[in-house]
Scaffold this motif. Structure first.
Motif, PDB file in Angstrom:
ATOM      1  N   GLN A 122      -7.212   7.113   2.520  1.00  0.00           N
ATOM      2  CA  GLN A 122      -6.806   7.413   3.898  1.00  0.00           C
ATOM      3  C   GLN A 122      -5.919   6.311   4.491  1.00  0.00           C
ATOM      4  O   GLN A 122      -6.144   5.826   5.608  1.00  0.00           O
ATOM      5  CB  GLN A 122      -8.031   7.639   4.777  1.00  0.00           C
ATOM      6  N   ALA A 123      -4.898   5.931   3.714  1.00  0.00           N
ATOM      7  CA  ALA A 123      -4.012   4.870   4.148  1.00  0.00           C
ATOM      8  C   ALA A 123      -2.614   5.075   3.572  1.00  0.00           C
ATOM      9  O   ALA A 123      -2.453   5.666   2.496  1.00  0.00           O
ATOM     10  CB  ALA A 123      -4.550   3.511   3.713  1.00  0.00           C
ATOM     11  N   ILE A 124      -1.614   4.609   4.291  1.00  0.00           N
ATOM     12  CA  ILE A 124      -0.265   4.491   3.749  1.00  0.00           C
ATOM     13  C   ILE A 124      -0.141   3.102   3.147  1.00  0.00           C
ATOM     14  O   ILE A 124      -0.495   2.097   3.785  1.00  0.00           O
ATOM     15  CB  ILE A 124       0.787   4.709   4.851  1.00  0.00           C
ATOM     16  N   VAL A 125       0.321   3.044   1.922  1.00  0.00           N
ATOM     17  CA  VAL A 125       0.383   1.780   1.193  1.00  0.00           C
ATOM     18  C   VAL A 125       1.847   1.464   0.879  1.00  0.00           C
ATOM     19  O   VAL A 125       2.560   2.305   0.312  1.00  0.00           O
ATOM     20  CB  VAL A 125      -0.441   1.854  -0.104  1.00  0.00           C
ATOM     21  N   ILE A 126       2.272   0.276   1.260  1.00  0.00           N
ATOM     22  CA  ILE A 126       3.650  -0.175   1.052  1.00  0.00           C
ATOM     23  C   ILE A 126       3.600  -1.417   0.161  1.00  0.00           C
ATOM     24  O   ILE A 126       2.887  -2.377   0.475  1.00  0.00           O
ATOM     25  CB  ILE A 126       4.329  -0.517   2.396  1.00  0.00           C
ATOM     26  N   ARG A 127       4.349  -1.403  -0.898  1.00  0.00           N
ATOM     27  CA  ARG A 127       4.328  -2.510  -1.861  1.00  0.00           C
ATOM     28  C   ARG A 127       5.733  -3.077  -2.017  1.00  0.00           C
ATOM     29  O   ARG A 127       6.689  -2.345  -2.336  1.00  0.00           O
ATOM     30  CB  ARG A 127       3.824  -2.005  -3.211  1.00  0.00           C
ATOM     31  N   LEU A 128       5.880  -4.382  -1.774  1.00  0.00           N
ATOM     32  CA  LEU A 128       7.146  -5.082  -1.908  1.00  0.00           C
ATOM     33  C   LEU A 128       7.033  -6.117  -3.026  1.00  0.00           C
ATOM     34  O   LEU A 128       6.138  -6.982  -2.985  1.00  0.00           O
ATOM     35  CB  LEU A 128       7.520  -5.793  -0.601  1.00  0.00           C
ATOM     36  N   THR A 129       7.926  -6.050  -4.016  1.00  0.00           N
ATOM     37  CA  THR A 129       7.927  -7.015  -5.112  1.00  0.00           C
ATOM     38  C   THR A 129       9.358  -7.458  -5.403  1.00  0.00           C
ATOM     39  O   THR A 129      10.324  -6.803  -5.007  1.00  0.00           O
ATOM     40  CB  THR A 129       7.306  -6.424  -6.398  1.00  0.00           C
ATOM     41  N   ALA A 130       9.479  -8.556  -6.127  1.00  0.00           N
ATOM     42  CA  ALA A 130      10.777  -9.092  -6.529  1.00  0.00           C
ATOM     43  C   ALA A 130      10.620  -9.738  -7.897  1.00  0.00           C
ATOM     44  O   ALA A 130       9.504 -10.122  -8.292  1.00  0.00           O
ATOM     45  CB  ALA A 130      11.271 -10.111  -5.516  1.00  0.00           C
ATOM     46  N   ASP A 131      11.726  -9.853  -8.626  1.00  0.00           N
ATOM     47  CA  ASP A 131      11.643 -10.456  -9.959  1.00  0.00           C
ATOM     48  C   ASP A 131      11.841 -11.970  -9.919  1.00  0.00           C
ATOM     49  O   ASP A 131      12.031 -12.608 -10.957  1.00  0.00           O
ATOM     50  CB  ASP A 131      12.639  -9.808 -10.931  1.00  0.00           C
ATOM     51  N   ARG A 132      11.801 -12.565  -8.716  1.00  0.00           N
ATOM     52  CA  ARG A 132      11.848 -14.005  -8.579  1.00  0.00           C
ATOM     53  C   ARG A 132      10.715 -14.425  -7.650  1.00  0.00           C
ATOM     54  O   ARG A 132      10.580 -13.880  -6.551  1.00  0.00           O
ATOM     55  CB  ARG A 132      13.191 -14.454  -8.001  1.00  0.00           C
ATOM     56  N   PRO A 133       9.893 -15.390  -8.054  1.00  0.00           N
ATOM     57  CA  PRO A 133       8.773 -15.829  -7.214  1.00  0.00           C
ATOM     58  C   PRO A 133       9.233 -16.325  -5.850  1.00  0.00           C
ATOM     59  O   PRO A 133      10.297 -16.949  -5.716  1.00  0.00           O
ATOM     60  CB  PRO A 133       8.142 -16.967  -8.033  1.00  0.00           C
TER      61      PRO A 133
END
Length: 814
Positions: A204-215
Motif C-alpha cells: 500500500q505504498a508508492i515506491v521510488i528508487r533512485l540509483t547511479a553507477d557512481r557512488p
C-alpha cells in the motif's frame, strides 16, 4: 446450430508438456523484451504548469506514465533535472452526503405521464423540471468541487529538484505493463542514472528508487504540495502533508494525510523549511503513503482510525528493503497481468510508442500496437481497481486538478459500466469487485430515494453517483431523469456470476437484484395505446427528438433503452432465483408477468431499431450515445443468431449514427460491429480511436483519439474509452453471450496471424487460440468447474465435456 457433435470425456485430447501454443508464446516473449512495454525517448516536462481550467487536459501530464495499486495512483513525468510525481488517493473527494430527494415529486408524476401519453411534451417537460429533479444543487453541472456532490481531486505533487540544469544523453523511459514498473535511464555528467517507480498493492505504498553507477552521485531536494487546502511539514526527516477538504457547505469535509519517507544508502539528509535535502547518496528509496478518513459505509462515510492505519502502513513498508518491496509488488502485479497473452504477426516493439501510433495513422495495421493497447487497458484497470478499494471513476484513479471534468464521478448512463466491460473477458475478474461494492453501497440511499422521490419500493439510481451515495435525480430532466441507471449497473452482478460461476457471490448479491426489480415493478405503467408496460418519464441518454407538439424534447414514455435494461434486470433476477432456489412464488410470478408485458424492441419504417416508443425525428442523427442498442451489446436479448431481423436493424441504426463520436463512442461501436461479426468495420473504428490527438478542450462530438501516453481522449481525458476499446477487441476474438462460445467471430482480414491465451468466456471457461492465414490452427479450452459447453467456429459447433483445470484440445473443431 450446424453439425453439432458430441465428444465424450474419454475422447478429448489434453495438452501435455511444453508443446503447443504456450510454449511458442514463451519463445516469442524471449525474442522481444519490449513487447509489453510502452516506451519513449524523451521525458515529459515536469515544470510546465497545469491549465487553470479543470475541463482542459494538459499535454505534458498526458505524456507522463500512470501507476496505481487501486488505492494510490501517480503520474510519473520522468523529467531529468526537475521530476514531478503527481499523486492521487482514490477516496480523496470534496463534498459530503447530499439529500437531493424531493418529497413533493410523487404528486406530479401521474400528471406528467398523462401529458406524455397525450403528446404534450412541452408541458410534460416543464412540469418534470419543476417537480422531479433534485431539490439540491446536484452535480453542480459537472462542476461540483464546491457543492455537496463534491469532486474527485488530486492529492498533490511530490517534486524532486536535482539541483542541476546540465544536459543529458541516452534518455529512455518505459512502463512495463507486466510488472507495473516505470523506469527511466539517462547519462548526465558521465554518470548513468536509473529511476524506478511503482505502486505496491501488497505494501500500500508508492515506491521510488533512485540509483547511479557512481557512488555518492545522488542529491535531491524533496517538496510535497497540492493546489489548495494543505499543510506540509518535516517530521523526523519525513515530509508530511495533511489537510481537510471542502464539504460543499462552507465547512470541513474529508480529512487526509500523505507522507514521503526517504530511505538512504549513504549520504546525508537535512530539513530546510518545508522541504528535505539529500546529498551524496549512493541510492535513495522514497516511500510515499496516503490515507483519508473515508469509509464506504452509508450514512457516515467516516473512518476514525485512518491516522493509526496510515502509521501502520508506513512502519511496515519502511521496514522492508527495496528488493523485497519490488519483489512483493512484481509477484502480485504480474500474477494478474500474465494470465493473458496476445500478439499479432511477428511484429516487434521497435518504435517509441508515440512514433508507433503516428505510423499507424498511415499504415492502419501496426500489428504490435493493437496487443500493446489491449494490455495497456488491462494494466489501467488493474492499477485503478483492486479488492477493497473504490471502482475506477471517469479518470480511473488519475486526476491532476481540483475540479476534475464531470467531477471524476461515476456516470451510470454508460461510463462506469464501460469501465468494467473488459473485467471478466480479459481475465481480471477480481478488479470487478469494487464495482460490486459500489452497487451495494448505493442500495440504502437508493431505497430512501425510491421512497421519498417516488413513494415506491426497492432502490433506484439515476445517471450519476459519487462516494457519498448520491442516488437522486440530476439537476435537469433532459439527462437527470435517466431512470435506468440501477438496472444497467446491476447487469454487472449477473455478468460477474456467469463468468465466475461463484454461487456464494450470487447468493449475497441476489437481494440487490430483487430490490432493484421491486422498484421497477412499481415504476412501470401501462401504455394506454399498446397495453404494454413502459418506463417513464425518462430520456434516452442523452439524446433529443422533435416532438409532435413542435418542441425539442428528451423525456418520453417507453424509451427503448429503459425497456431493454429493465428486461435485462428482470431476466437476470429470474435466472438467479432459479439457480439459488428458495424464492417465493408470489414475487417470481409477479416479476415474470411484468417481464412478459414489457414493451419490446421495435423496428421502424426505415429499418432501424427504434430509440423511442414512437418514430420521432432525431435532432442529432449522429448522436454520441447508442443507448437503444444496449440489447445487442452489452446485453444479449438481440443477437445475430437468435434475432437476425433485429440484429439487422441494429446494423442500420449503427450505420446511420456514422463512424464519428467521442472516445467512449468509438469503444461502443467497436463492440457493436464485432457482435455483428464485421471485424473489418470494427478495425476501422479501432484505428480511428488509436489516432494521435492534441485535442485538450471538451468535445461532445467529433472527438476521440489517443493521447501521447495512450490515455483515451474523450476529449478531455476520460478512461472509459481505454476500457471499452479493449472490451470490443475481446469481442472480435471471442464471444460467449449466447449458449455457446464462438472463436474468432470478427477477425479482421488484416489480422492474418496471431495468438491469444487466457481470454475468459462465460461459464468460467478459459480459451487459448492460434491462427495463421486467417484460419484457426490450434485452440484449447479449460474450465474452473465441471461443465459441458458448446464451442463454435465458422458455423460448426461441437459439445465438449470439461473437467476442472484440464486443458482440452479442440482439434476436432478445426
Amino acid at each position: 446450430m450446424n453439425n453439432t457433435k458430441h465428444i465424450a470425456s474419454y475422447l478429448f485430447i489434453l495438452c501435455i508438456g511444453i508443446s503447443g501454443l504456450k510454449a511458442q508464446s514463451t519463445q516469442l516473449k524471449a525474442q522481444d523484451t519490449k513487447r509489453n512495454k510502452i516506451w519513449f525517448e524523451s521525458p515529459a516536462n515536469a515544470r510546465v504548469k497545469d491549465a487553470a481550467s479543470g475541463w482542459e487536459s494538459d499535454p505534458e501530464w498526458l505524456k507522463a506514465l500512470p501507476i496505481g495499486n487501486g488505492s494510490l495512483g501517480a503520474m510519473v513525468f520522468g523529467d531529468v533535472n526537475h521530476e514531478r510525481i503527481q499523486l492521487n488517493e482514490m477516496t480523496l473527494w470534496s463534498g459530503s452526503m447530499d439529500d437531493g430527494d424531493n418529497p413533493d415529486a410523487p404528486k406530479a408524476l401521474n400528471k406528467i405521464r398523462q401529458l406524455l401519453f397525450e403528446g404534450k411534451y412541452k408541458e410534460a417537460t416543464a412540469l418534470t423540471n419543476k417537480t422531479q429533479i433534485t431539490k439540491g444543487k446536484g452535480s453542480g453541472s459537472g462542476n461540483g468541487a464546491n457543492v455537496p456532490f463534491g469532486c474527485f481531486q488530486t492529492l498533490g505533487d511530490l517534486r524532486l529538484d536535482f539541483g542541476s540544469e546540465n544536459p543529458y544523453q541516452n534518455y529512455y523511459r518505459e512502463l512495463n505493463l507486466m510488472t507495473g514498473i516505470t523506469r527511466s535511464t539517462f547519462v548526465q555528467n558521465g554518470v548513468k542514472f536509473t529511476r524506478e517507480v511503482f505502486a505496491s498493492h501488497p505494501d500500500q505504498a508508492i515506491v521510488i528508487r533512485l540509483t547511479a553507477d557512481r557512488p555518492g552521485a545522488i542529491q535531491v531536494a524533496l517538496n510535497l504540495d497540492r493546489p489548495e487546502r494543505f499543510d506540509t511539514r518535516v517530521v523526523d526527516n519525513k515530509l508530511v502533508m495533511s489537510g481537510t477538504m471542502d464539504n460543499g457547505r462552507g465547512g470541513d469535509g474529508m480529512k487526509y494525510i500523505a507522507q514521503v519517507s526517504p530511505v538512504l544508502e549513504g549520504g546525508n539528509i537535512s530539513a530546510k523549511d518545508k522541504s528535505i535535502q539529500i546529498t551524496g547518496a549512493n541510492a535513495l528509496t522514497l516511500i510515499v503513503t496516503a490515507k483519508t478518513n473515508y469509509k464506504q459505509e452509508y450514512p457516515t462515510f467516516v473512518n476514525p482510525n485512518f491516522e493509526k492505519e496510515h502509521a501502520q502502513i508506513v512502519a511496515q513498508s519502511v521496514a522492508k528493503k527495496y528488493s523485497l518491496l519490488k519483489k512483493r509488488h512484481t509477484e502480485d502485479f504480474s500474477s494478474y497481468m500474465n494470465r493473458l497473452d496476445f500478439r499479432l504477426g511477428n511484429a516487434k516493439n521497435e518504435q517509441a510508442t508515440n512514433t508507433l501510433m503516428a505510423n499507424n495513422v498511415q499504415s492502419g495495421n501496426e500489428q504490435i500496437l493493437y496487443p500493446l493497447y489491449f494490455q495497456y487497458g488491462r494494466y489501467l484497470l488493474l492499477s485503478s481497481s483492486r479488492d477493497g478499494g473504490l471502482p475506477a471513476n471517469l479518470q480511473g484513479i488519475w486526476a491532476n486538478k481540483i475540479q476534475t471534468p464531470w467531477n471524476g464521478d461515476y456516470h451510470t448512463d454508460i461510463n462506469v459500466q464501460m469501465n468494467y466491460w473488459p473485467a471478466e473477458v480479459t481475465n481480471l475478474s477480481e478488479s470487478h469487485r469494487p464495482l460490486m461494492d459500489l452497487i451495494s453501497s448505493v442500495v440504502a440511499p437508493g431505497q430512501k430515494t425510491a421512497k421519498t422521490q417516488y413513494q415506491m419500493a426497492g432502490w433506484v439510481l439515476h445517471p450519476i453517483t459519487n462516494v457519498w451515495g448520491y442516488t437522486s435525480p440530476g439537476e435537469s430532466a433532459s439527462w437527470g431523469m435517466h431512470i435506468g441507471g440501477g438496472a444497467w449497473i446491476a447487469q454487472h452482478i449477473w455478468e460477474h456470476y456467469v463468468f465466475t460461476q461463484d454461487k456464494a457471490f450470487l447468493a449475497k448479491a441476489y437481494p440487490i437484484l430483487k430490490e432493484d426489480s421491486l422498484f421497477y415493478l412499481d415504476w412501470l405503467v401501462i401504455d394506454p395505446q399498446t397495453g404494454r408496460l413502459v418506463s417513464g418519464p425518462s430520456p434516452s441518454p442523452e439524446n433529443s427528438f422533435k416532438a409532435p407538439d413542435g418542441s425539442v424534447a428528451q423525456i418520453s414514455m417507453g424509451p427503448s433503452h429503459d425497456q431493454q435494461v429493465i428486461y435485462n434486470l428482470f431476466e437476470n433476477t429470474l435466472k438467479s432465483a432459479k439457480i439459488l432456489g428458495g424464492e417465493q412464488d408470489a414475487f417470481i410470478n409477479r416479476l415474470q408477468g411484468a417481464q412478459d408485458k414489457l414493451a419490446r424492441p421495435t423496428i421502424g419504417s426505415d429499418g432501424r431499431l427504434m430509440e423511442w416508443a414512437h418514430e420521432f425525428e432525431e435532432v442529432e442523427s449522429a448522436h454520441r450515445h447508442l443507448s437503444h442498442l444496449f440489447a445487442f451489446y452489452p446485453g444479449n436479448e438481440i443477437t445475430v443468431n437468435k434475432t437476425p431481423e433485429l440484429a439487422k436493424a441494429v446494423q442500420k441504426s449503427l450505420e446511420k449514427r456514422g463512424d464519428d463520436g467521442v472516445g467512449w463512442t468509438y469503444a461502443w461501436k467497436i463492440a457493436l460491429w464485432a457482435r455483428l461479426h464485421n471485424g473489418d468495420r470494427a478495425l476501422t473504428m479501432l484505428n480511428k480511436q488509436l489516432r494521435p490527438t492534441g485535442d485538450m478542450n471538451t468535445k461532445y462530438d467529433g472527438g476521440g483519439g489517443t493521447y501521447y501516453n495512450m490515455f483515451d481522449a474523450c476529449p478531455p481525458f476520460q478512461i472509459d474509452g481505454n476500457f471499452g476499446v479493449i472490451a470490443g477487441m475481446a469481442e472480435m476474438l471471442l464471444q460467449s453471450h449466447e449458449d455457446f462460445i464462438e472463436l474468432l467471430p470478427a477477425l479482421p482480414k488484416d489480422w492474418t496471424e496471431g495468438e491469444v491465451s487466457g481470454l475468459k468466456a462465460r461459464g468460467a471457461v478459459e480459451v487459448d487460440m492460434l491462427w495463421k492465414e486467417g484460419k484457426l490452427k490450434t485452440a484449447f479450452v479449460k474450465a474452473k468447474y465441471s461443465t459441458i459447453c458448446k464451442i463454435k467456429y465458422k458455423g460448426r459447433t461441437i459439445e465438449v465435456k470439461l473437467i476442472p483445470d484440464k486443458r482440452v484440445n479442440l482439434q476436432k473443431l478445426l
